[in-house]
Design a protein around this motif. Structure first.
Motif, PDB file in Angstrom:
ATOM      1  N   THR A  48       9.712  63.260  28.881  1.00  0.00           N
ATOM      2  CA  THR A  48       9.749  62.592  27.582  1.00  0.00           C
ATOM      3  C   THR A  48       8.612  63.035  26.665  1.00  0.00           C
ATOM      4  N   LEU A  49       8.829  62.807  25.372  1.00  0.00           N
ATOM      5  CA  LEU A  49       7.776  62.896  24.362  1.00  0.00           C
ATOM      6  C   LEU A  49       7.821  61.612  23.545  1.00  0.00           C
ATOM      7  N   LEU A  50       6.701  60.917  23.472  1.00  0.00           N
ATOM      8  CA  LEU A  50       6.583  59.765  22.591  1.00  0.00           C
ATOM      9  C   LEU A  50       6.008  60.249  21.277  1.00  0.00           C
ATOM     10  N   LEU A  51       6.725  60.009  20.182  1.00  0.00           N
ATOM     11  CA  LEU A  51       6.353  60.530  18.867  1.00  0.00           C
ATOM     12  C   LEU A  51       5.980  59.372  17.958  1.00  0.00           C
ATOM     13  N   ARG A  52       4.707  59.229  17.684  1.00  0.00           N
ATOM     14  CA  ARG A  52       4.244  58.169  16.781  1.00  0.00           C
ATOM     15  C   ARG A  52       4.180  58.714  15.364  1.00  0.00           C
ATOM     16  N   PHE A  53       4.559  57.881  14.391  1.00  0.00           N
ATOM     17  CA  PHE A  53       4.548  58.349  13.009  1.00  0.00           C
ATOM     18  C   PHE A  53       3.935  57.309  12.084  1.00  0.00           C
ATOM     19  N   ASP A  54       3.486  57.797  10.931  1.00  0.00           N
ATOM     20  CA  ASP A  54       2.893  56.953   9.894  1.00  0.00           C
ATOM     21  C   ASP A  54       4.019  56.470   8.979  1.00  0.00           C
ATOM     22  N   PRO A  55       4.324  55.173   8.961  1.00  0.00           N
ATOM     23  CA  PRO A  55       5.454  54.677   8.163  1.00  0.00           C
ATOM     24  C   PRO A  55       5.231  54.775   6.662  1.00  0.00           C
ATOM     25  N   THR A  56       3.997  55.040   6.233  1.00  0.00           N
ATOM     26  CA  THR A  56       3.748  55.232   4.810  1.00  0.00           C
ATOM     27  C   THR A  56       4.089  56.652   4.364  1.00  0.00           C
ATOM     28  N   THR A  57       4.301  57.535   5.342  1.00  0.00           N
ATOM     29  CA  THR A  57       4.595  58.939   5.036  1.00  0.00           C
ATOM     30  C   THR A  57       6.026  59.322   5.377  1.00  0.00           C
ATOM     31  N   THR A  58       6.559  58.751   6.450  1.00  0.00           N
ATOM     32  CA  THR A  58       7.915  59.079   6.893  1.00  0.00           C
ATOM     33  C   THR A  58       8.544  57.841   7.506  1.00  0.00           C
ATOM     34  N   ASP A  59       9.753  57.980   8.000  1.00  0.00           N
ATOM     35  CA  ASP A  59      10.408  56.862   8.675  1.00  0.00           C
ATOM     36  C   ASP A  59      11.218  57.409   9.850  1.00  0.00           C
ATOM     37  N   ALA A  60      11.777  56.516  10.649  1.00  0.00           N
ATOM     38  CA  ALA A  60      12.479  56.926  11.859  1.00  0.00           C
ATOM     39  C   ALA A  60      13.668  57.827  11.546  1.00  0.00           C
ATOM     40  N   GLY A  61      14.431  57.496  10.523  1.00  0.00           N
ATOM     41  CA  GLY A  61      15.599  58.288  10.177  1.00  0.00           C
ATOM     42  C   GLY A  61      15.242  59.699   9.753  1.00  0.00           C
ATOM     43  N   ARG A  62      14.237  59.805   8.895  1.00  0.00           N
ATOM     44  CA  ARG A  62      13.824  61.131   8.433  1.00  0.00           C
ATOM     45  C   ARG A  62      13.261  61.963   9.586  1.00  0.00           C
ATOM     46  N   LEU A  63      12.453  61.326  10.437  1.00  0.00           N
ATOM     47  CA  LEU A  63      11.867  62.056  11.557  1.00  0.00           C
ATOM     48  C   LEU A  63      12.949  62.512  12.533  1.00  0.00           C
ATOM     49  N   ARG A  64      13.932  61.666  12.796  1.00  0.00           N
ATOM     50  CA  ARG A  64      15.048  62.066  13.659  1.00  0.00           C
ATOM     51  C   ARG A  64      15.737  63.320  13.125  1.00  0.00           C
ATOM     52  N   ALA A  65      15.988  63.327  11.818  1.00  0.00           N
ATOM     53  CA  ALA A  65      16.654  64.481  11.209  1.00  0.00           C
ATOM     54  C   ALA A  65      15.797  65.737  11.317  1.00  0.00           C
ATOM     55  N   GLU A  66      14.492  65.600  11.127  1.00  0.00           N
ATOM     56  CA  GLU A  66      13.599  66.757  11.194  1.00  0.00           C
ATOM     57  C   GLU A  66      13.484  67.290  12.620  1.00  0.00           C
ATOM     58  N   LEU A  67      13.605  66.416  13.603  1.00  0.00           N
ATOM     59  CA  LEU A  67      13.533  66.862  14.992  1.00  0.00           C
ATOM     60  C   LEU A  67      14.668  67.816  15.344  1.00  0.00           C
TER      61      LEU A  67
END
Length: 219
Positions: A48-67
């Protein structure tokens, strides 16, 4: 490799699950090159990879698409190794000098059918990658670019493996960062401190670090 299964892990993280450890390592290397906006931390596991993100810069949907656009990268032999005294890891390999006189060296040669010099050549002649960390602070599970030996652990674990012991077990190699119990096969030792609170990054080989072992004192 096929794309990872991705699901939410709280409000500010995603968990990506892979079919193999090799897929984890290659995808993490691809993430490092992609430098996705808002991705603040990547924590590696065996699958697994746990991917933490800054919600002020991106969101779960956008990050999923970029992955889905990340291209996995397999480690290749780099040109210029650097000293093990550096504080931060980068694309250059961390060089760890080893004295190959471990207590289990003869056992490993018997299990593999190798001579001592062949075993040392195997260990030093490949590029290792810190796949993930665990067991103890600074303990990095290293996977090699050459064929794994898939060695069994000792039938009886030692109650105290010395700090700096260089070991192999299964598909991994590692350096014990502190004196601790352990059941891996000991093939050598190093003076390089794998964990130090005096460094900016206490762990010398966090996940993603490339490592080369060399014979101590060799020209």
């Amino acid at each position: 490799m096929t794309g990872p299964e991705v699901r939410s892990a709280g409000g500010t993280a995603l968990l990506a699950t892979f079919d193999s450890l090799a897929d984890v390592v290659a995808f993490r290397a691809g993430l490092a090159q992609a430098a996705l906006p808002g991705l603040t931390e990547v924590v590696s596991g065996a699958r697994t990879l746990l991917l933490r993100f800054d919600p002020t810069t991106t969101d779960a949907g956008r990050l999923r698409a970029e992955l889905t656009q990340v291209s996995p990268v397999s480690p290749v032999s780099p040109v210029s190794p650097v000293s093990a005294t550096r504080e931060a890891h980068d694309a250059d390999p961390l060089v760890i000098p080893v004295t190959y006189d471990g207590e289990d060296l003869d056992t490993v040669t018997e299990l593999t059918g190798m001579r001592r010099d062949e075993l040392v050549a195997w260990h030093t002649g490949q590029l290792w990658t810190s796949a993930f960390c665990g067991f103890a602070p600074g303990f990095s599970y290293l996977t090699g670019s050459d064929r794994p030996l898939d060695l069994p652990r000792r039938s009886t674990a030692r109650t105290a493996v010395p700090s700096g012991a260089v070991a192999v077990a299964g598909e991994f190699s590692a350096v014990y960062p502190r004196t601790s119990p352990g059941g891996w096969q000991l093939i050598g030792r190093t003076d390089v401190p794998m964990w130090s609170l005096d460094r900016t990054l206490p762990a010398l080989a966090p996940a993603g670090t490339l490592v080369r072992f060399v014979v101590a004192g060799a020209a």
